[in-house]
Design a protein around this motif. Structure first.
Motif, short mmCIF file in Angstrom:
data_model
loop_
_atom_site.label_atom_id
_atom_site.label_comp_id
_atom_site.label_asym_id
_atom_site.label_seq_id
_atom_site.Cartn_x
_atom_site.Cartn_y
_atom_site.Cartn_z
N ASN A 132 56.66 41.71 49.53
CA ASN A 132 56.32 43.14 49.51
C ASN A 132 55.43 43.48 50.71
N ASP A 133 54.91 44.69 50.75
CA ASP A 133 54.12 45.17 51.88
C ASP A 133 52.77 44.49 52.04
N LEU A 134 52.38 43.64 51.09
CA LEU A 134 51.10 42.95 51.18
C LEU A 134 51.16 41.69 52.03
N TRP A 135 52.38 41.24 52.33
CA TRP A 135 52.58 39.97 53.02
C TRP A 135 53.35 40.18 54.31
N CYS A 136 53.16 39.27 55.26
CA CYS A 136 53.94 39.31 56.49
C CYS A 136 54.29 37.88 56.92
N VAL A 137 55.30 37.76 57.74
CA VAL A 137 55.69 36.47 58.28
C VAL A 137 54.78 36.16 59.46
N HIS A 144 56.17 30.72 57.15
CA HIS A 144 54.75 30.82 56.80
C HIS A 144 54.38 32.29 56.62
N LEU A 145 53.88 32.61 55.44
CA LEU A 145 53.49 33.97 55.09
C LEU A 145 51.98 34.09 55.04
N SER A 146 51.46 35.27 55.35
CA SER A 146 50.03 35.51 55.21
C SER A 146 49.80 36.87 54.54
N TYR A 147 48.70 36.93 53.82
CA TYR A 147 48.29 38.17 53.15
C TYR A 147 47.71 39.10 54.22
N LYS A 148 48.10 40.36 54.23
CA LYS A 148 47.74 41.28 55.30
C LYS A 148 46.32 41.83 55.23
N PHE A 149 45.70 41.83 54.07
CA PHE A 149 44.46 42.56 53.89
C PHE A 149 43.29 41.64 53.55
N ASP A 150 42.07 42.17 53.66
CA ASP A 150 40.89 41.40 53.29
C ASP A 150 40.33 41.87 51.94
N PHE A 151 41.17 42.58 51.20
CA PHE A 151 40.81 43.03 49.86
C PHE A 151 42.06 43.03 48.99
N VAL A 152 41.83 43.12 47.67
CA VAL A 152 42.92 43.20 46.70
C VAL A 152 42.71 44.48 45.91
N GLU A 153 43.76 45.27 45.74
CA GLU A 153 43.65 46.49 44.94
C GLU A 153 44.17 46.21 43.54
N ASP A 209 44.20 48.12 39.73
CA ASP A 209 43.94 49.33 38.96
C ASP A 209 43.17 50.37 39.76
N GLY A 210 43.53 50.57 41.03
CA GLY A 210 42.91 51.58 41.85
C GLY A 210 41.57 51.20 42.46
N ARG A 211 41.10 49.99 42.20
CA ARG A 211 39.81 49.54 42.77
C ARG A 211 40.06 48.40 43.74
N ASP A 212 39.28 48.36 44.82
CA ASP A 212 39.40 47.31 45.82
C ASP A 212 38.39 46.20 45.54
N TYR A 213 38.86 44.97 45.59
CA TYR A 213 38.02 43.79 45.43
C TYR A 213 38.16 42.94 46.70
N PRO A 214 37.04 42.50 47.28
CA PRO A 214 37.15 41.67 48.48
C PRO A 214 37.78 40.32 48.16
N ILE A 215 38.43 39.73 49.15
CA ILE A 215 38.98 38.37 48.99
C ILE A 215 37.82 37.42 48.81
N TYR A 216 37.85 36.67 47.75
CA TYR A 216 36.79 35.68 47.46
C TYR A 216 37.02 34.41 48.27
N ASP A 217 38.25 33.88 48.22
CA ASP A 217 38.66 32.72 49.00
C ASP A 217 40.17 32.59 48.89
N TYR A 218 40.72 31.48 49.37
CA TYR A 218 42.16 31.24 49.31
C TYR A 218 42.43 29.91 48.63
N ILE A 246 47.33 31.52 48.86
CA ILE A 246 47.20 32.67 47.97
C ILE A 246 45.73 33.10 47.90
N PRO A 247 45.45 34.38 48.19
CA PRO A 247 44.07 34.86 48.09
C PRO A 247 43.61 34.95 46.64
N ARG A 248 42.31 34.75 46.49
CA ARG A 248 41.70 34.92 45.17
C ARG A 248 40.60 35.98 45.29
#
Length: 108
Positions: free
Chosen positions: A15-20, A35-44, A46-55, A77-79
Motif C-alpha cells: 500500500n501507500d505506506l511502503w516503497c521499494v 527490499h521494502l521500507s516504511y515511508k514515514f516516521d510515524f504510524v496513524e 484511529d486518526g492519531r499519529d504515533y512515532p516509530i518506537y523501533d523496528y 517492520i516498524p513498531r
C-alpha cells in the motif's frame, strides 16, 4: 516507468505506506529479493499519529515467482508504542505471523 514503479504498481501487494528500496537478483539461486521500507516516521492509528518506537528484525516473505525466479519480499517492520504496549505495524502483503504473502497463499 522504472523497475520500482512496475513492482509497486503491478506486481506487489503493497500500500501507500511502503516503497521499494532495492531489488537484488541472485542468478545462482534464481531468486529476486525485493527490499521494502516504511515511508514515514510515524504510524496513524484511529486518526492519531504515533512515532516509530523501533523496528523488528528483517524478515522475508515468499511471494509469487517472477518468471523462473523465486521472489521474496524483505522488510523491517516498524513498531509503535500506544499506552504502555508496543505493537507492530500490520503489513498489507501478509497475515500476521505468516511467511508467505497473501497472494502466494491464495495460489496454493
Amino acid at each position: 516507468m522504472t523497475t520500482s514503479d512496475i513492482l509497486e504498481r503491478i506486481l506487489l501487494p503493497i500500500n501507500d505506506l511502503w516503497c521499494v528500496d532495492n531489488v537484488q537478483i541472485n542468478e545462482e539461486e534464481k531468486s529476486v529479493y525485493v527490499h521494502l521500507s516504511y515511508k514515514f516516521d510515524f504510524v496513524e492509528i484511529d486518526g492519531r499519529d504515533y512515532p516509530i518506537y523501533d523496528y523488528r528484525h528483517e524478515r522475508n516473505w515468499r511471494h509469487l515467482d517472477l518468471w523462473q525466479y523465486k521472489t521474496y519480499l524483505t522488510a523491517r517492520i516498524p513498531r509503535y508504542k500506544i499506552g504502555g504496549e508496543i505493537r507492530s505495524v500490520d503489513v498489507s502483503w501478509a497475515d500476521t505471523g505468516e511467511r508467505l504473502t497473501t497472494l502466494l497463499e491464495k495460489k496454493r
